[in-house]
Motif scaffolding. Structure first.
Motif: not given
Length: 229
Positions: A7, A9, A11, A15, A19, A41, A44-45, A126
């Protein structure tokens, strides 16, 4: 397209960094193949990788093997990867594109409540875990879903080593950089990647994982759990 079983998740700037890190990881795995790819993405992440080119089938299989895959439909008796979403007195809930419950009886990780098991094995939220799907609720032939034997063996092996500090919400590069900046370059052997944002700091025999946690915890906005043999 392949939906990876890890995931994304965080921000903001984190994030974007995550990525970029994922793109690099994907490129390392399939960059030598005759393909072009694009990383996205989902809502749901879970990240998706769209692949085109002569070696697209091979590239998809490589990513499935490396990360696990989130699929639309789960088949009873098959092994999949889900991320540890939540836990309660009855067991773990894994996110495999749909919630999958692993009851305390089906973990196979020794005595204790799910919370105690999570503490013993340093399972951060996670973290990807392999499981065998039992079937849909209400199906007369369904069996309970359970942790895969290979996953149980891996977690048991953690408790036989020299100690670990498990971390979420940070890439492997971010964890290594934090350890080095905090003056702990000599206090770990390596950082093992479980998922995109879940890492395990493997400690040498003379490093105390709880002490390492206390020292670097303030620098990492993350959940940290120790595995102490």
């Amino acid at each position: 397209m392949v939906v990876l079983a890890t995931k994304l998740y965080v921000s903001g700037d984190a994030r974007e960094r995550a990525t970029d890190s994922l793109r690099s990881l994907v490129a390392n795995e399939i960059g030598d193949l005759e393909v072009e790819f694009e990383v996205g993405v989902r809502h749901d992440d879970f990240p998706s990788v769209t692949i085109d080119g002569e070696d697209a089938v091979v590239a998809r299989n490589v990513l499935r093997e490396e990360f696990g895959e989130i699929v639309p439909d789960l088949e009873a008796g098959e092994t999949y990867v889900g991320t540890l979403d939540s836990w309660d007195e009855d067991g773990f809930i894994l996110d495999a594109g749909q919630p999958v419950r692993i009851s305390a009886e089906e973990m196979g990780l020794g005595p204790g409540s799910p919370t105690q098991i999570r503490e013993r094995y340093g399972l951060v939220q996670h973290v990807p875990l392999r499981f065998v799907y039992g079937g849909e609720f209400g199906d007369d032939d369904a069996e309970p879903s359970r942790l895969a034997e290979a996953e149980r063996d891996r977690l048991y092996e953690w408790t036989r080593g020299d100690g670990r500090l498990n971390v979420n919400s940070a890439t492997r590069g971010e964890v290594r950089a934090t350890l080095n900046r905090a003056g702990h370059a000599q206090d770990y052997i390596t950082v093992e990647r479980f998922g995109l944002l879940e890492q395990s700091v493997i400690c040498p025999e003379d490093t105390d994982p709880p002490g390492l946690l206390s020292s670097v915890g303030e620098y990492l906005p993350a959940e940290l759990r120790c595995v102490v043999p």
